[in-house]
Design a protein around this motif. Structure first.
Motif, PDB file in Angstrom:
ATOM      1  N   ASP A  22      -4.168 -41.845  -6.228  1.00 42.03           N
ATOM      2  CA  ASP A  22      -4.501 -43.200  -7.364  1.00 42.03           C
ATOM      3  C   ASP A  22      -6.101 -42.818  -7.279  1.00 42.03           C
ATOM      4  OD1 ASP A  22      -3.924 -44.511  -5.154  1.00 42.03           O
ATOM      5  OD2 ASP A  22      -2.820 -46.381  -7.085  1.00 42.03           O
ATOM      6  N   GLU A  56      -7.855 -42.213 -13.168  1.00 42.64           N
ATOM      7  CA  GLU A  56      -8.724 -42.744 -14.203  1.00 42.64           C
ATOM      8  C   GLU A  56      -9.942 -41.677 -14.777  1.00 42.64           C
ATOM      9  OE1 GLU A  56      -7.251 -46.201 -13.500  1.00 42.64           O
ATOM     10  OE2 GLU A  56      -8.680 -44.403 -12.463  1.00 42.64           O
ATOM     11  N   ALA A 102      -8.042 -52.749  -9.209  1.00 45.37           N
ATOM     12  CA  ALA A 102      -9.131 -52.266  -9.951  1.00 45.37           C
ATOM     13  C   ALA A 102     -10.430 -52.770 -10.704  1.00 45.37           C
ATOM     14  CB  ALA A 102      -8.073 -52.278 -12.009  1.00 45.37           C
ATOM     15  N   GLN A 149     -15.755 -48.097 -17.582  1.00 48.06           N
ATOM     16  CA  GLN A 149     -14.190 -47.327 -17.302  1.00 48.06           C
ATOM     17  C   GLN A 149     -13.548 -48.243 -16.540  1.00 48.06           C
ATOM     18  OE1 GLN A 149     -14.194 -42.972 -17.567  1.00 48.06           O
ATOM     19  NE2 GLN A 149     -12.190 -43.301 -17.170  1.00 48.06           N
ATOM     20  N   VAL A 195     -12.146 -47.978 -13.950  1.00 50.58           N
ATOM     21  CA  VAL A 195     -10.577 -47.633 -12.597  1.00 50.58           C
ATOM     22  C   VAL A 195      -9.987 -47.972 -11.629  1.00 50.58           C
ATOM     23  CG1 VAL A 195     -12.579 -45.826 -13.423  1.00 50.58           C
ATOM     24  CG2 VAL A 195     -12.741 -46.265 -10.989  1.00 50.58           C
ATOM     25  N   THR A 196      -8.817 -47.244 -10.950  1.00 57.59           N
ATOM     26  CA  THR A 196      -8.505 -47.633 -10.048  1.00 57.59           C
ATOM     27  C   THR A 196      -9.710 -47.374  -8.843  1.00 57.59           C
ATOM     28  OG1 THR A 196      -6.884 -47.533 -10.755  1.00 57.59           O
ATOM     29  CG2 THR A 196      -6.359 -47.913  -8.054  1.00 57.59           C
TER      30      THR A 196
END
Length: 232
Positions: free
Chosen positions: A142, A146, A181, A218, A220-221
């Protein structure tokens, strides 16, 4: 020191723009939790830590801050290693192709660090002392998800394949996750893309144009797996 006198295929060594993007991005502290985790697991690493695929030396320098060890940075990118050589007073750097036999003696390293880099299991095993520590950091499936196809996808079975690759030479002792995050500015999003393997493919599928069009931050992970092994 540049010990590599062979021509490197295009798309192998990080370029000057990629290295500059990485240096700026890492200096922002986004990946600092990963560096801290690597420093924690290597705190008692011993006398010599070799970073295989060290890049700018960011992670190795953090490890050396928490120990009395000396560090050797190996990477195929001379541009990156010029920065690594200045990253810490106890750090030396040598340009080398990690898939070739390393210019390092047998059984001299207390620990080998490998962060987002090629994994040469036989050479890891050869240069480590008996029972020596191997620490491998890799992006989780992951990681930066994003951002979609702006970055390269991570295999869901990456950890399984890693254990299979190293199993003949090492016994895994632990595996931890570093995940959070973060909010990235448009500039940081661009750097995150440019500094990695996707930086070689910015002209595909309109990626460069999409990066140029970014106007808002933004969330994002950032997600990593840190695996520790002992030499058999």
């Amino acid at each position: 020191m540049n010990l590599l006198h062979a021509r490197i295929p295009a798309g192998t060594a990080d370029t000057a723009p990629m290295v500059a993007a990485r240096a700026d991005f890492l200096a922002s502290g986004v990946y600092a939790p990963l560096a801290d985790e690597l420093a924690r697991v290597c705190a008692d690493a011993g006398e010599l830590v070799i970073d295989a695929g060290a890049g700018t030396g960011y992670y190795l320098a953090r490890v050396l801050e928490e120990s009395a060890a000396f560090g050797l940075a190996l990477d195929v990118s001379a541009v990156a290693l010029r920065r690594a050589a200045r990253a810490h007073p106890r750090l030396g750097a040598a340009v080398w192709n990690l898939w070739e036999p390393w210019p390092v003696g047998d059984g001299v390293a207390s620990a080998v660090l490998n962060v987002f880099a090629p994994r040469n299991g036989p050479e890891f095993h050869r240069v480590l002392k008996p029972g020596g520590l191997l620490v491998v950091a890799a992006p989780a499936p992951d990681h930066l998800g994003e951002l979609g196809d702006l970055v390269l996808a991570v295999d869901e079975r990456k950890d399984e394949r890693l254990d299979a690759t190293l199993g003949a030479y090492f016994t895994r002792t632990d595996r931890t996750q570093v995940r959070r995050a973060v909010e990235l500015t448009p500039r940081q999003v661009r750097q995150a893309v440019e500094m990695g393997p996707a930086g070689f493919h910015l002209d595909r599928d309109g990626r460069r144009e999409r990066l140029d069009a970014l106007a808002e931050s933004q969330v994002v992970t950032v997600s990593f797996t840190v695996s520790t092994y002992r030499r058999k």
